[in-house]
Design an enzyme around this catalytic site. Structure first.
Site, short mmCIF file in Angstrom:
data_model
loop_
_atom_site.label_atom_id
_atom_site.label_comp_id
_atom_site.label_asym_id
_atom_site.label_seq_id
_atom_site.Cartn_x
_atom_site.Cartn_y
_atom_site.Cartn_z
CE LYS A 124 46.16 35.67 29.36
NZ LYS A 124 45.69 37.08 29.26
CG ASP A 164 44.84 36.53 32.72
OD1 ASP A 164 44.55 37.47 31.96
OD2 ASP A 164 44.05 35.59 32.95
N GLY A 236 33.26 40.00 39.56
CA GLY A 236 34.63 39.77 39.99
C GLY A 236 34.99 40.68 41.14
N GLY A 238 38.72 40.97 41.62
CA GLY A 238 40.17 40.97 41.46
C GLY A 238 40.68 42.28 40.92
CG ASN A 239 44.57 44.03 38.48
OD1 ASN A 239 44.47 44.22 37.29
ND2 ASN A 239 45.27 44.80 39.28
CB VAL A 240 39.81 43.56 35.73
CG1 VAL A 240 39.10 44.40 34.68
CG2 VAL A 240 41.00 42.81 35.13
#
Ligand code: 2IT
Length: 447
Positions: A124, A164, A236, A238-240
């Protein structure tokens, strides 16, 4: 091994690294019993080796903002474990990034990547750079400066970063451009999450959220339930969260919340296509403000400043934002309001006492390293396509992703089924991932 003894040593050696220590403790508690049945693990001191990263690179990132002022941030890459393949894992750009945060994420990534069934080690990286409020030009200059250091330790067979929190397709583009410029290596294999015209995989953007819902579907089926008609609370935006909202809606569920750092939006009628598409615009605006959804769709979404998604009654909770975003108090509110399943889209989204509370109440719970592994798994599929100079259709990628998520679920069932027949997904995921990495380490000697 004895978890408390090892943790006492680690706490003394790494004082204050709370996220890292939390992630390690959870894995050790899960694997202790199994580990002690394998004297060869103890002989090779696997635990002592597996809890420390192979190496950490820390670097200064200096760039010039739009006003002409010089800015300095810190950059990191934590290469945690490469026993089963090249280091693989995302980059996080967020003001709260510290070595402890990236060590926890790298540690989790090792076991998550092992669960995907693909040959990828764990890593990471990231920076305390805050993308919110920055211009596209500032983000580009930062990414270019960041790559000028990162370039020294990455490569298609060495370490393959991806996105991420705070790093998406745009940032991967800027990073990849600078990598090619510096190295004169124009292959496509050094980063994943790339654009479709330069080596990216179809469905990579959707994959974490889609994979999460495929995992939930497996878990619910195993329990004799169905997601159809369920109310789903997502945190959230975002992307997820975006991918999860698409797939949950497609599966016949109603997504009743999304949220941001400063508040949440309740969507009583369930999110629709127009709103899902708007999530992409919200992300690209660099404003990072979930209230924008309620401003754009005042009749469909209502904004609550300072509130979390977890106060809205739901059947299924999907934390898709940040670590430790769901506390014991949130878990109690959710259960009191009828929630009976929770799957992490974020890494370590739930605090340990929240997980214990869920489990004590019979709530189906799955940890991020199992349920959000579809993202990195599809990164692995992107690597396969890059290495073979091919690109697959969306249907091909989707079929492989579905198979991988069902295989991960199977591994959790195999290692997590308890005497009473219930499945402890935390234990199952941790033991399955650990066994694979430990076996690979043993077979390759002491190094
Ligand atoms: O947490 C994760 O699994 C990711 N951010 C994805 C990493 C990757 O290499 O695709």
């Amino acid at each position: 091994m004895n978890t408390n003894e090892i943790m006492a040593r680690l706490e003394a050696k790494h004082p204050g690294e709370s996220e890292y220590l939390q992630a390690v403790r959870e894995v050790l508690q899960s694997v202790e019993e199994t580990y002690n049945q394998h004297p060869e693990f103890e002989k090779a001191k696997i635990i002592e080796r597996i809890v420390e990263p192979d190496r950490i690179l820390t670097f200064r990132v200096t760039w010039v903002d739009d006003k002409g002022e010089v800015q300095t941030n810190l950059g990191y890459r934590v290469q945690f474990n490469s026993a089963i393949g090249p280091y693989k894992g995302g980059l996080r750009f967020h003001p709260a990034v510290t070595p402890s945060m990236l060590k926890f994420l790298g540690f989790e990534q090792v076991f998550k990547n092992a669960l995907t069934t693909l040959p990828m080690g764990g890593a990471k990286g990231g920076s305390d750079f805050d993308p919110s409020g920055k211009s596209d030009a500032e983000i580009m200059r930062f990414c270019q400066a960041f790559m000028q250091e990162l370039v020294n330790i990455i490569g298609p067979d060495q370490d393959v970063p991806a996105g991420d929190v705070g790093v998406g397709g745009r940032e991967i583009g800027f990073l990849n451009g600078m990598y090619r410029k510096i190295t004169s290596q124009h292959g496509t294999g050094v980063l994943t999450g790339k654009g479709l015209t330069w080596g990216g995989s179809l469905l990579r953007p959707e994959a974490t959220g889609f994979g999460l819902l495929y995992f939930v579907d497996n878990m619910l089926k195993k329990a004799g339930k169905s997601i159809k008609g369920c109310r789903v609370a997502i945190s959230g935006f975002g992307n997820v969260a975006w991918g999860a909202a698409i797939k949950a809606t497609e599966m016949g569920a109603k997504v009743v919340t999304i949220s941001g750092r400063k508040g949440m939006c309740e969507i009583p009628g369930g999110i629709d296509q127009e709103m899902i598409d708007y999530m992409l615009e919200m992300r690209q605006s660099n404003r990072h403000n979930v209230e924008d959804m309620a401003i754009k769709f005042p009749n469909k979404a209502k904004y609550f400043a300072g509130e979390k998604a977890w106060r809205v009654p739901c059947d299924i909770a999907l934390p898709c934002a940040f670590q430790n975003e769901l506390s014991l108090e949130d878990a109690k509110t959710l259960v009191a309001n009828g929630c009976w399943a929770c799957s992490e889209g974020s890494n370590m989204g739930c605090q340990p006492d929240a997980i214990h509370y869920f489990q004590s109440k019979g709530v189906l719970f799955s940890p991020g390293k199992a349920s959000n592994a579809g993202g990195v798994a599809t990164s692995g599929l992107e690597m396969v396509q890059n290495a073979s100079h091919l690109s697959w259709s969306a249907a091909e990628v989707d079929a492989k992703l579905q198979k991988i998520m069902s295989d991960i679920h199977e591994q959790c069932v195999k290692y997590g089924t308890q005497a009473d027949g219930s499945i402890d997904y935390v234990k199952g995921a941790n033991i399955a991932g650990f066994m694979k990495v430990a076996t690979a380490m043993i077979e390759q000697g002491i190094y």
